[in-house]
Write a protein that holds these residues in place. Structure first.
Motif, PDB file in Angstrom:
ATOM      1  N   MET A   1       0.832  -1.187   0.000  1.00 59.25           N
ATOM      2  CA  MET A   1       0.000   0.000   0.000  1.00 59.25           C
ATOM      3  C   MET A   1       0.873   1.246   0.000  1.00 59.25           C
ATOM      4  SD  MET A   1      -3.001   0.881   2.642  1.00 59.25           S
ATOM      5  CE  MET A   1      -3.376   2.560   2.963  1.00 59.25           C
ATOM      6  N   LYS A   2       0.517   2.195  -0.807  1.00 59.06           N
ATOM      7  CA  LYS A   2       1.290   3.418  -0.898  1.00 59.06           C
ATOM      8  C   LYS A   2       0.957   4.343   0.264  1.00 59.06           C
ATOM      9  CE  LYS A   2       1.609   3.403  -5.899  1.00 59.06           C
ATOM     10  NZ  LYS A   2       1.376   4.130  -7.118  1.00 59.06           N
ATOM     11  N   ASP A   3       1.913   5.200   0.591  1.00 61.61           N
ATOM     12  CA  ASP A   3       1.703   6.177   1.651  1.00 61.61           C
ATOM     13  C   ASP A   3       0.694   7.217   1.201  1.00 61.61           C
ATOM     14  OD1 ASP A   3       3.584   4.928   3.232  1.00 61.61           O
ATOM     15  OD2 ASP A   3       5.213   6.166   2.483  1.00 61.61           O
ATOM     16  N   LYS A   4      -0.090   7.673   2.148  1.00 60.71           N
ATOM     17  CA  LYS A   4      -1.036   8.757   1.891  1.00 60.71           C
ATOM     18  C   LYS A   4      -0.705   9.891   2.837  1.00 60.71           C
ATOM     19  CE  LYS A   4      -4.906   6.031   0.270  1.00 60.71           C
ATOM     20  NZ  LYS A   4      -6.329   5.782   0.360  1.00 60.71           N
ATOM     21  N   TYR A   5      -0.772  11.111   2.323  1.00 57.10           N
ATOM     22  CA  TYR A   5      -0.596  12.265   3.183  1.00 57.10           C
ATOM     23  C   TYR A   5      -1.339  13.447   2.597  1.00 57.10           C
ATOM     24  CZ  TYR A   5       3.576  12.394   0.129  1.00 57.10           C
ATOM     25  OH  TYR A   5       4.441  12.339  -0.927  1.00 57.10           O
ATOM     26  N   THR A   6      -1.370  14.541   3.337  1.00 56.41           N
ATOM     27  CA  THR A   6      -2.143  15.694   2.884  1.00 56.41           C
ATOM     28  C   THR A   6      -1.403  16.445   1.789  1.00 56.41           C
ATOM     29  OG1 THR A   6      -1.258  17.054   4.664  1.00 56.41           O
ATOM     30  CG2 THR A   6      -3.373  15.956   5.069  1.00 56.41           C
ATOM     31  N   LEU A   7      -2.168  17.151   0.988  1.00 56.02           N
ATOM     32  CA  LEU A   7      -1.634  17.848  -0.179  1.00 56.02           C
ATOM     33  C   LEU A   7      -0.585  18.888   0.184  1.00 56.02           C
ATOM     34  CD1 LEU A   7      -1.797  18.171  -3.236  1.00 56.02           C
ATOM     35  CD2 LEU A   7      -3.721  19.728  -2.894  1.00 56.02           C
ATOM     36  N   ASP A   8      -0.705  19.517   1.336  1.00 59.32           N
ATOM     37  CA  ASP A   8       0.273  20.537   1.726  1.00 59.32           C
ATOM     38  C   ASP A   8       1.656  19.949   1.992  1.00 59.32           C
ATOM     39  OD1 ASP A   8      -0.986  19.384   4.038  1.00 59.32           O
ATOM     40  OD2 ASP A   8       0.006  20.909   5.252  1.00 59.32           O
ATOM     41  N   LYS A   9       1.764  18.638   2.181  1.00 59.58           N
ATOM     42  CA  LYS A   9       3.043  17.962   2.426  1.00 59.58           C
ATOM     43  C   LYS A   9       3.686  17.410   1.149  1.00 59.58           C
ATOM     44  CE  LYS A   9       2.623  18.067   6.994  1.00 59.58           C
ATOM     45  NZ  LYS A   9       2.215  19.405   7.325  1.00 59.58           N
ATOM     46  N   LEU A  10       2.993  17.476   0.032  1.00 60.09           N
ATOM     47  CA  LEU A  10       3.493  16.929  -1.226  1.00 60.09           C
ATOM     48  C   LEU A  10       4.659  17.779  -1.747  1.00 60.09           C
ATOM     49  CD1 LEU A  10       2.911  14.689  -3.334  1.00 60.09           C
ATOM     50  CD2 LEU A  10       1.456  16.331  -4.512  1.00 60.09           C
ATOM     51  N   PRO A  11       5.828  17.160  -1.996  1.00 60.95           N
ATOM     52  CA  PRO A  11       6.977  17.926  -2.496  1.00 60.95           C
ATOM     53  C   PRO A  11       6.712  18.514  -3.887  1.00 60.95           C
ATOM     54  CG  PRO A  11       7.645  15.752  -1.725  1.00 60.95           C
ATOM     55  CD  PRO A  11       6.152  15.768  -1.756  1.00 60.95           C
ATOM     56  N   LEU A  12       7.399  19.598  -4.192  1.00 63.33           N
ATOM     57  CA  LEU A  12       7.249  20.243  -5.498  1.00 63.33           C
ATOM     58  C   LEU A  12       7.577  19.269  -6.617  1.00 63.33           C
ATOM     59  CD1 LEU A  12       8.805  23.771  -4.917  1.00 63.33           C
ATOM     60  CD2 LEU A  12       6.388  23.163  -5.056  1.00 63.33           C
ATOM     61  N   GLU A  13       6.807  19.349  -7.686  1.00 64.18           N
ATOM     62  CA  GLU A  13       6.977  18.576  -8.913  1.00 64.18           C
ATOM     63  C   GLU A  13       6.805  17.064  -8.719  1.00 64.18           C
ATOM     64  OE1 GLU A  13      10.385  19.771 -11.153  1.00 64.18           O
ATOM     65  OE2 GLU A  13       9.935  21.901 -10.878  1.00 64.18           O
ATOM     66  N   GLU A  14       6.215  16.635  -7.612  1.00 70.57           N
ATOM     67  CA  GLU A  14       5.896  15.221  -7.419  1.00 70.57           C
ATOM     68  C   GLU A  14       4.392  15.043  -7.586  1.00 70.57           C
ATOM     69  OE1 GLU A  14       5.859  11.881  -3.924  1.00 70.57           O
ATOM     70  OE2 GLU A  14       7.576  13.226  -4.015  1.00 70.57           O
ATOM     71  N   SER A  15       4.008  14.286  -8.591  1.00 66.52           N
ATOM     72  CA  SER A  15       2.590  14.082  -8.884  1.00 66.52           C
ATOM     73  C   SER A  15       1.961  13.100  -7.908  1.00 66.52           C
ATOM     74  CB  SER A  15       2.412  13.565 -10.306  1.00 66.52           C
ATOM     75  OG  SER A  15       2.864  14.522 -11.224  1.00 66.52           O
ATOM     76  N   ALA A  16       0.671  13.285  -7.685  1.00 69.48           N
ATOM     77  CA  ALA A  16      -0.079  12.407  -6.798  1.00 69.48           C
ATOM     78  C   ALA A  16      -1.522  12.337  -7.278  1.00 69.48           C
ATOM     79  CB  ALA A  16      -0.025  12.923  -5.370  1.00 69.48           C
ATOM     80  N   VAL A  17      -2.219  11.314  -6.828  1.00 71.45           N
ATOM     81  CA  VAL A  17      -3.642  11.139  -7.124  1.00 71.45           C
ATOM     82  C   VAL A  17      -4.423  11.516  -5.867  1.00 71.45           C
ATOM     83  CG1 VAL A  17      -5.431   9.474  -7.734  1.00 71.45           C
ATOM     84  CG2 VAL A  17      -3.174   9.305  -8.772  1.00 71.45           C
ATOM     85  N   ILE A  18      -5.465  12.304  -6.053  1.00 67.18           N
ATOM     86  CA  ILE A  18      -6.279  12.729  -4.922  1.00 67.18           C
ATOM     87  C   ILE A  18      -7.101  11.542  -4.433  1.00 67.18           C
ATOM     88  CG2 ILE A  18      -8.121  14.269  -4.174  1.00 67.18           C
ATOM     89  CD1 ILE A  18      -7.069  16.260  -6.301  1.00 67.18           C
ATOM     90  N   SER A  19      -6.940  11.210  -3.156  1.00 64.92           N
ATOM     91  CA  SER A  19      -7.638  10.068  -2.556  1.00 64.92           C
ATOM     92  C   SER A  19      -8.962  10.478  -1.939  1.00 64.92           C
ATOM     93  CB  SER A  19      -6.773   9.423  -1.478  1.00 64.92           C
ATOM     94  OG  SER A  19      -5.545   9.019  -2.014  1.00 64.92           O
ATOM     95  N   SER A  20      -8.938  11.592  -1.201  1.00 60.70           N
ATOM     96  CA  SER A  20     -10.166  12.045  -0.552  1.00 60.70           C
ATOM     97  C   SER A  20     -10.098  13.537  -0.265  1.00 60.70           C
ATOM     98  CB  SER A  20     -10.407  11.280   0.752  1.00 60.70           C
ATOM     99  OG  SER A  20      -9.401  11.585   1.690  1.00 60.70           O
TER     100      SER A  20
END
Length: 79
Positions: A1-20
């Motif tokens: 399972m991949k790690d989930k965290y809040t959008l404000d913690k996402l590093p610059l230029e790293e793409s993610a899929v919105i979970s909730s």
């Protein structure tokens, strides 16, 4: 399972899929109007010099979100 965290913690230029998105009705309507929906890819592009707000790429549009609003959005990084 991949790690989930809040959008404000996402590093610059790293793409993610919105979970909730977990926020009140007024804010969620504004977020939906900007194209931020679950299962959408989002990428932080720039942060202002003081760290707030952050510009994100969502569906070929650049939008800005304050950190206090992006804390309600949970993402899963794309590796």
């Amino acid at each position: 399972m991949k790690d989930k965290y809040t959008l404000d913690k996402l590093p610059l230029e790293e793409s993610a899929v919105i979970s909730s998105i977990d926020c009140n009705d007024c804010l969620i309507n504004r977020i939906y109007d900007m194209g931020i929906l679950t299962d959408t890819v989002i990428t932080p592009l720039y942060r202002s010099p003081f760290g707030d707000p952050t510009a994100f790429l969502v569906k070929n549009a650049v939008i800005a979100l304050r950190n206090k609003d992006s804390k309600y959005i949970t993402v899963t990084p794309i590796k």
